[in-house]
Scaffold this motif. Sequence first.
Motif, PDB file in Angstrom:
ATOM      1  N   THR A   1     -45.469  60.793  40.333  1.00 44.73           N
ATOM      2  CA  THR A   1     -45.852  61.452  41.584  1.00 44.73           C
ATOM      3  C   THR A   1     -46.880  62.559  41.375  1.00 44.73           C
ATOM      4  OG1 THR A   1     -43.959  62.927  41.395  1.00 44.73           O
ATOM      5  CG2 THR A   1     -43.667  60.933  42.718  1.00 44.73           C
ATOM      6  N   ALA A   2     -47.095  62.972  40.135  1.00 43.43           N
ATOM      7  CA  ALA A   2     -48.061  64.031  39.842  1.00 43.43           C
ATOM      8  C   ALA A   2     -49.410  63.463  39.390  1.00 43.43           C
ATOM      9  CB  ALA A   2     -47.506  64.959  38.764  1.00 43.43           C
ATOM     10  N   ASP A   3     -49.610  62.138  39.469  1.00 44.04           N
ATOM     11  CA  ASP A   3     -50.854  61.525  38.998  1.00 44.04           C
ATOM     12  C   ASP A   3     -51.918  61.521  40.080  1.00 44.04           C
ATOM     13  OD1 ASP A   3     -49.717  61.041  36.554  1.00 44.04           O
ATOM     14  OD2 ASP A   3     -49.287  58.930  36.958  1.00 44.04           O
ATOM     15  N   TYR A   4     -53.150  61.783  39.642  1.00 40.92           N
ATOM     16  CA  TYR A   4     -54.315  61.750  40.515  1.00 40.92           C
ATOM     17  C   TYR A   4     -55.351  60.841  39.904  1.00 40.92           C
ATOM     18  CZ  TYR A   4     -52.472  65.495  43.369  1.00 40.92           C
ATOM     19  OH  TYR A   4     -51.689  66.219  44.227  1.00 40.92           O
TER      20      TYR A   4
ATOM     21  N   ASN B   1     -64.130  63.907  43.205  1.00 45.67           N
ATOM     22  CA  ASN B   1     -62.942  64.110  44.040  1.00 45.67           C
ATOM     23  C   ASN B   1     -61.732  63.389  43.460  1.00 45.67           C
ATOM     24  OD1 ASN B   1     -64.510  65.530  45.898  1.00 45.67           O
ATOM     25  ND2 ASN B   1     -65.043  63.665  46.990  1.00 45.67           N
ATOM     26  N   TRP B   2     -60.691  64.180  43.187  1.00 48.17           N
ATOM     27  CA  TRP B   2     -59.425  63.617  42.711  1.00 48.17           C
ATOM     28  C   TRP B   2     -58.560  63.318  43.927  1.00 48.17           C
ATOM     29  CZ3 TRP B   2     -58.692  62.143  37.829  1.00 48.17           C
ATOM     30  CH2 TRP B   2     -59.536  62.677  36.849  1.00 48.17           C
ATOM     31  N   VAL B   3     -57.925  62.162  43.926  1.00 46.76           N
ATOM     32  CA  VAL B   3     -57.087  61.721  45.038  1.00 46.76           C
ATOM     33  C   VAL B   3     -55.726  61.350  44.468  1.00 46.76           C
ATOM     34  CG1 VAL B   3     -56.860  59.999  46.876  1.00 46.76           C
ATOM     35  CG2 VAL B   3     -59.123  60.802  46.206  1.00 46.76           C
ATOM     36  N   HIS B   4     -54.660  61.749  45.177  1.00 45.54           N
ATOM     37  CA  HIS B   4     -53.317  61.372  44.744  1.00 45.54           C
ATOM     38  C   HIS B   4     -53.269  59.848  44.639  1.00 45.54           C
ATOM     39  CE1 HIS B   4     -48.934  60.739  44.890  1.00 45.54           C
ATOM     40  NE2 HIS B   4     -48.927  61.886  44.222  1.00 45.54           N
ATOM     41  N   TYR B   5     -52.600  59.320  43.628  1.00 51.77           N
ATOM     42  CA  TYR B   5     -52.647  57.883  43.377  1.00 51.77           C
ATOM     43  C   TYR B   5     -52.136  57.070  44.565  1.00 51.77           C
ATOM     44  CZ  TYR B   5     -47.715  56.719  42.564  1.00 51.77           C
ATOM     45  OH  TYR B   5     -46.384  56.472  42.722  1.00 51.77           O
ATOM     46  N   GLN B   6     -51.163  57.571  45.315  1.00 50.01           N
ATOM     47  CA  GLN B   6     -50.657  56.814  46.462  1.00 50.01           C
ATOM     48  C   GLN B   6     -51.715  56.713  47.551  1.00 50.01           C
ATOM     49  OE1 GLN B   6     -46.983  58.912  47.251  1.00 50.01           O
ATOM     50  NE2 GLN B   6     -45.805  57.435  46.051  1.00 50.01           N
ATOM     51  N   GLU B   7     -52.467  57.773  47.741  1.00 51.19           N
ATOM     52  CA  GLU B   7     -53.554  57.735  48.723  1.00 51.19           C
ATOM     53  C   GLU B   7     -54.661  56.801  48.238  1.00 51.19           C
ATOM     54  OE1 GLU B   7     -56.816  60.694  50.800  1.00 51.19           O
ATOM     55  OE2 GLU B   7     -55.064  61.567  49.836  1.00 51.19           O
ATOM     56  N   TRP B   8     -54.956  56.865  46.943  1.00 48.84           N
ATOM     57  CA  TRP B   8     -55.987  56.008  46.368  1.00 48.84           C
ATOM     58  C   TRP B   8     -55.632  54.534  46.579  1.00 48.84           C
ATOM     59  CZ3 TRP B   8     -56.195  52.325  42.475  1.00 48.84           C
ATOM     60  CH2 TRP B   8     -57.460  51.991  42.005  1.00 48.84           C
ATOM     61  N   LEU B   9     -54.365  54.201  46.415  1.00 46.58           N
ATOM     62  CA  LEU B   9     -53.931  52.811  46.581  1.00 46.58           C
ATOM     63  C   LEU B   9     -54.088  52.325  48.017  1.00 46.58           C
ATOM     64  CD1 LEU B   9     -50.760  52.765  44.313  1.00 46.58           C
ATOM     65  CD2 LEU B   9     -52.879  51.516  43.922  1.00 46.58           C
ATOM     66  N   THR B  10     -54.043  53.237  48.984  1.00 43.21           N
ATOM     67  CA  THR B  10     -54.179  52.814  50.383  1.00 43.21           C
ATOM     68  C   THR B  10     -55.625  52.549  50.761  1.00 43.21           C
ATOM     69  OG1 THR B  10     -54.331  55.070  51.232  1.00 43.21           O
ATOM     70  CG2 THR B  10     -52.120  54.077  51.101  1.00 43.21           C
ATOM     71  N   VAL B  11     -56.583  53.115  50.031  1.00 46.16           N
ATOM     72  CA  VAL B  11     -57.991  52.925  50.394  1.00 46.16           C
ATOM     73  C   VAL B  11     -58.738  51.996  49.444  1.00 46.16           C
ATOM     74  CG1 VAL B  11     -58.200  55.127  51.590  1.00 46.16           C
ATOM     75  CG2 VAL B  11     -58.717  55.007  49.156  1.00 46.16           C
ATOM     76  N   VAL B  12     -58.178  51.712  48.303  1.00 43.87           N
ATOM     77  CA  VAL B  12     -58.864  50.822  47.365  1.00 43.87           C
ATOM     78  C   VAL B  12     -58.773  49.396  47.893  1.00 43.87           C
ATOM     79  CG1 VAL B  12     -56.867  50.360  45.882  1.00 43.87           C
ATOM     80  CG2 VAL B  12     -59.132  50.198  44.933  1.00 43.87           C
TER      81      VAL B  12
END
Length: 91
Positions: A33-36, A44-55
Amino acid sequence: MKDLVYLSRSYVEFGPFAKKEIIDFQKRGLLSTADYLRDEGSDNWVHYQEWLTVVPMPEPKLVKKPAVKEPAAKAAPAAKAPATKKAKKVA
């Protein structure tokens, strides 16, 4: 190459990784949960869960299965012609 991603965990940067690898990490439960994440060339660093929603997710590969031949149905017995009586010869 735009398909590369960097991972930040505990303020340490790892990578680059292919986007497919990051998706695989998530599927295998390796991301915390602490991964970006950041895409290569971005600051720009994005929380991995947010990144997964836009990739954009890769297209699923369609695997053609060989055609399965149905077992031949048992042929119905041939219909018999109606029995006919033969005429008796009268002498």
